[in-house]
Design a protein around this motif. Structure first.
Motif, PDB file in Angstrom:
ATOM      1  N   ASP A  74     -11.238   2.505  -4.478  1.00 17.48           N
ATOM      2  CA  ASP A  74     -10.646   3.584  -3.714  1.00 17.48           C
ATOM      3  C   ASP A  74      -9.751   2.960  -2.645  1.00 17.48           C
ATOM      4  O   ASP A  74     -10.201   2.111  -1.868  1.00 17.48           O
ATOM      5  N   SER A 105      -2.010   2.204  -8.016  1.00 16.93           N
ATOM      6  CA  SER A 105      -1.493   3.418  -8.638  1.00 16.93           C
ATOM      7  C   SER A 105      -2.125   4.595  -7.912  1.00 16.93           C
ATOM      8  O   SER A 105      -3.345   4.778  -7.954  1.00 16.93           O
ATOM      9  N   GLY A 106      -1.302   5.364  -7.220  1.00 16.87           N
ATOM     10  CA  GLY A 106      -1.819   6.501  -6.469  1.00 16.87           C
ATOM     11  C   GLY A 106      -2.804   6.047  -5.410  1.00 16.87           C
ATOM     12  O   GLY A 106      -2.495   5.220  -4.569  1.00 16.87           O
ATOM     13  N   THR A 107      -4.025   6.577  -5.486  1.00 17.91           N
ATOM     14  CA  THR A 107      -5.062   6.255  -4.492  1.00 17.91           C
ATOM     15  C   THR A 107      -6.049   5.217  -5.016  1.00 17.91           C
ATOM     16  O   THR A 107      -7.158   5.091  -4.500  1.00 17.91           O
ATOM     17  N   THR A 108      -5.624   4.441  -6.021  1.00 16.09           N
ATOM     18  CA  THR A 108      -6.502   3.433  -6.616  1.00 16.09           C
ATOM     19  C   THR A 108      -5.876   2.048  -6.526  1.00 16.09           C
ATOM     20  O   THR A 108      -4.702   1.867  -6.841  1.00 16.09           O
ATOM     21  N   ASP A 129       0.826  -1.211   0.000  1.00 10.35           N
ATOM     22  CA  ASP A 129       0.000   0.000   0.000  1.00 10.35           C
ATOM     23  C   ASP A 129       0.858   1.259   0.000  1.00 10.35           C
ATOM     24  O   ASP A 129       0.338   2.373  -0.010  1.00 10.35           O
ATOM     25  N   GLY A 130       2.167   1.096   0.024  1.00  9.89           N
ATOM     26  CA  GLY A 130       3.087   2.231   0.011  1.00  9.89           C
ATOM     27  C   GLY A 130       3.320   2.850   1.370  1.00  9.89           C
ATOM     28  O   GLY A 130       4.093   3.801   1.497  1.00  9.89           O
ATOM     29  N   ASN A 175       0.660   1.814 -15.062  1.00 11.23           N
ATOM     30  CA  ASN A 175       1.666   2.858 -15.148  1.00 11.23           C
ATOM     31  C   ASN A 175       0.905   4.174 -15.246  1.00 11.23           C
ATOM     32  O   ASN A 175       0.393   4.521 -16.313  1.00 11.23           O
ATOM     33  N   GLY A 176       0.806   4.867 -14.117  1.00  4.24           N
ATOM     34  CA  GLY A 176      -0.005   6.092 -14.090  1.00  4.24           C
ATOM     35  C   GLY A 176      -1.466   5.760 -14.294  1.00  4.24           C
ATOM     36  O   GLY A 176      -2.066   5.052 -13.505  1.00  4.24           O
ATOM     37  N   THR A 177      -2.039   6.235 -15.402  1.00  2.00           N
ATOM     38  CA  THR A 177      -3.455   5.945 -15.695  1.00  2.00           C
ATOM     39  C   THR A 177      -3.601   4.883 -16.775  1.00  2.00           C
ATOM     40  O   THR A 177      -4.717   4.578 -17.197  1.00  2.00           O
ATOM     41  N   THR A 181     -14.734   2.520  -7.996  1.00  2.00           N
ATOM     42  CA  THR A 181     -14.794   3.799  -8.694  1.00  2.00           C
ATOM     43  C   THR A 181     -15.719   3.645  -9.901  1.00  2.00           C
ATOM     44  O   THR A 181     -16.245   2.565 -10.169  1.00  2.00           O
TER      45      THR A 181
END
Length: 171
Positions: free
Chosen positions: A129, A104-107, A55-56, A152-154, A136
């Motif tokens: 989320d 990726s980020g918050t997803t 989860d980072g 990778n990103g989006t 989402t």
């Protein structure tokens, strides 16, 4: 059988279709990098763990084919906090197996055999989320099993047994 191995400087995390490593641990545990002994007490998972992703922040998202983590009902997907305890607030409740996860980020992206996850109908692939576990609006609607994901990103790359995904023929 060990299906998932993730190494960090402090520990090696493993998941699979086993019921104990050394002491009875269930199918997900952390191992000390130097000794191989269980490093910290993880909530016991009562079935197979097919995927895990950091989860980072020191915790882990796990997916598989299970119905309990520790003493709580968790169907096929869960979040373990730093220290190995179950996140009591994160419960997407997948109705069938989760085979792959990516963050990726918050997803949190999940792939598998499910038709419902995060409180929504989602066929075999979903974006959740990371804080709440709610699905989402993203819904590619794969027509069969998603076995692997890379993000990778989006950009989300998907592999599986499907013939259509995102409204397109993609065998």
């Amino acid at each position: 059988e060990c299906d998932v191995i993730v190494a960090t400087p402090a520990a090696t995390y493993i998941g699979g279709e086993f019921t104990y490593v050394g002491p009875s641990t269930g199918s997900f545990t952390a191992l000390d990098a130097a000794t191989g002994a269980p490093a910290l007490p993880c909530a016991r998972v009562n079935g197979a763990v097919n995927a895990c992703v950091s989860d980072g922040a020191g915790g882990w998202y796990i997916g598989g084919y299970f119905t309990r983590v520790g003493t709580a009902v968790r169907n096929n997907i869960a979040h373990l906090l730093p220290g190995g305890a179950l996140d009591p607030a994160w419960n997407p409740n997948a109705d069938s197996a989760v085979w792959t996860l990516a963050v990726s980020g918050t997803t949190v992206y999940a792939g598998g055999d499910f038709t419902s996850i995060g409180g929504q109908s989602r066929n075999c692939i979903a974006a959740l989320d990371a804080a709440t576990g709610a699905a989402t609006a993203w819904d590619p609607n794969a027509d069969s099993t998603v076995w692997t994901l890379a993000v990778n990103g989006t950009t989300v790359c998907v592999g599986g047994s499907f013939a259509t995904i995102g409204g397109q023929v993609r065998n």
